[in-house]
Design an enzyme around this catalytic site. Sequence first.
Site, mmCIF file in Angstrom:
data_model
loop_
_atom_site.group_PDB
_atom_site.id
_atom_site.type_symbol
_atom_site.label_atom_id
_atom_site.label_comp_id
_atom_site.label_asym_id
_atom_site.label_seq_id
_atom_site.Cartn_x
_atom_site.Cartn_y
_atom_site.Cartn_z
ATOM 1 N N ASP A 108 7.652 6.369 66.919
ATOM 2 C CA ASP A 108 8.843 7.123 67.291
ATOM 3 C C ASP A 108 9.926 6.110 67.680
ATOM 4 O O ASP A 108 10.545 5.517 66.805
ATOM 5 C CB ASP A 108 8.403 8.047 68.440
ATOM 6 C CG ASP A 108 9.420 9.088 68.826
ATOM 7 O OD1 ASP A 108 9.978 9.729 67.938
ATOM 8 O OD2 ASP A 108 9.646 9.278 70.032
ATOM 9 N N THR A 112 5.996 1.694 72.118
ATOM 10 C CA THR A 112 4.549 1.575 72.329
ATOM 11 C C THR A 112 3.954 0.509 71.410
ATOM 12 O O THR A 112 3.228 -0.383 71.848
ATOM 13 C CB THR A 112 3.858 2.929 72.067
ATOM 14 O OG1 THR A 112 4.487 3.922 72.877
ATOM 15 C CG2 THR A 112 2.378 2.870 72.399
ATOM 16 N N LEU A 113 4.308 0.588 70.139
ATOM 17 C CA LEU A 113 3.722 -0.352 69.176
ATOM 18 C C LEU A 113 4.298 -1.747 69.281
ATOM 19 O O LEU A 113 3.601 -2.725 69.013
ATOM 20 C CB LEU A 113 3.830 0.201 67.761
ATOM 21 C CG LEU A 113 2.535 0.847 67.300
ATOM 22 C CD1 LEU A 113 1.451 -0.210 67.102
ATOM 23 C CD2 LEU A 113 2.005 1.856 68.326
ATOM 24 N N LYS A 136 8.856 8.207 62.339
ATOM 25 C CA LYS A 136 10.135 8.901 62.561
ATOM 26 C C LYS A 136 11.223 7.833 62.639
ATOM 27 O O LYS A 136 11.637 7.448 63.739
ATOM 28 C CB LYS A 136 10.111 9.633 63.910
ATOM 29 C CG LYS A 136 9.424 10.973 63.957
ATOM 30 C CD LYS A 136 9.690 11.585 65.335
ATOM 31 C CE LYS A 136 8.738 12.681 65.685
ATOM 32 N NZ LYS A 136 8.856 13.121 67.094
ATOM 33 N N ASP A 164 -0.802 15.452 70.141
ATOM 34 C CA ASP A 164 -0.981 16.517 71.124
ATOM 35 C C ASP A 164 0.299 17.261 71.457
ATOM 36 O O ASP A 164 1.401 16.739 71.330
ATOM 37 C CB ASP A 164 -1.530 15.922 72.424
ATOM 38 C CG ASP A 164 -0.505 15.044 73.131
ATOM 39 O OD1 ASP A 164 -0.039 14.060 72.518
ATOM 40 O OD2 ASP A 164 -0.148 15.358 74.281
HETATM 41 P P1 IMP Z 1 7.087 5.474 70.791
HETATM 42 O O1 IMP Z 1 6.681 4.449 71.799
HETATM 43 O O2 IMP Z 1 8.403 6.128 71.160
HETATM 44 O O3 IMP Z 1 7.086 4.964 69.373
HETATM 45 O O4 IMP Z 1 6.096 6.662 70.955
HETATM 46 C C1 IMP Z 1 4.914 6.709 70.333
HETATM 47 C C2 IMP Z 1 4.025 7.712 71.014
HETATM 48 O O5 IMP Z 1 4.749 8.881 71.453
HETATM 49 C C3 IMP Z 1 3.007 8.188 70.041
HETATM 50 O O6 IMP Z 1 1.858 7.380 70.088
HETATM 51 C C4 IMP Z 1 2.757 9.602 70.503
HETATM 52 O O7 IMP Z 1 1.755 9.615 71.495
HETATM 53 C C5 IMP Z 1 4.034 10.049 71.134
HETATM 54 N N1 IMP Z 1 4.841 10.881 70.220
HETATM 55 C C6 IMP Z 1 6.005 10.560 69.630
HETATM 56 N N2 IMP Z 1 6.457 11.557 68.861
HETATM 57 C C7 IMP Z 1 5.534 12.544 68.945
HETATM 58 C C8 IMP Z 1 5.435 13.856 68.352
HETATM 59 O O8 IMP Z 1 6.280 14.330 67.581
HETATM 60 N N3 IMP Z 1 4.341 14.582 68.701
HETATM 61 C C9 IMP Z 1 3.364 14.111 69.547
HETATM 62 N N4 IMP Z 1 3.426 12.893 70.104
HETATM 63 C C10 IMP Z 1 4.504 12.122 69.816
#
Ligand code: IMP
Length: 186
Positions: A108, A112-113, A136, A164
């Site tokens: 997203d 996190t990654l 995304k 989830d």
């Molecule tokens: P990031 O650090 O913003 O890339 O978020 C990644 C984490 O957010 C993922 O591992 C998911 O746990 C959560 N996440 C982001 N988008 C969604 C979604 O549309 N549905 C459910 N979980 C999401």
Amino acid sequence: MTLPYEKYLQEVLIDEQTLQARVAELGAQISIDYAEHDRLLLICILKGGVMFLTDLMRHIIVPHEIDFLAVSSYGRGKRASTGNVRIDMDLSEVVTGKHILIVEDIIDSGHTLRFVMDVMEARGPASLKLCTLLDKPSRRTTEIAIDYIGFQIEDRFVFGYGLDLDEKFRNLPFVGVVRQEALTGE
Ligand code: IMP
Ligand code: MG
């Protein structure tokens, strides 16, 4: 009969058949790319990556090990992550000298990654790549290179197939879009 998830589901975005076909393609591609690599370690990011991992590995014919890493981010509401990521449960395997493939449910913002990749890189793997079921791209705020992508999707909150809705419905065999009304009260 109405099933419990139905009141949260706006529409099925990726049905089971489409998901399974794409996961098989990814597994076949990974099998080709790692054919010469004898120390492949798949690292599943918990909890969201678990359905994807177990299906994906059935299609990877190269001998490999698996391990699990649980991370969480905190600080900006439960549906948006920040740069504040921490490890809740670390790996049991050593990363050094192995070919690491991270298996994640969705990327997203990328925070996190970005954190996970930096931590893994510091442990000295032979190589480090990233495989995500969903991407995304419009939400990205941190640059991150993704080696394998199942599907690129628009900026909609999705659930099912590991993802989830407030910790539930990870078991659904498809990816669905959450109804906007179900997301209020953040
Ligand atoms: P990031 O650090 O913003 O890339 O978020 C990644 C984490 O957010 C993922 O591992 C998911 O746990 C959560 N996440 C982001 N988008 C969604 C979604 O549309 N549905 C459910 N979980 C999401
Ligand atoms: Mg996740």
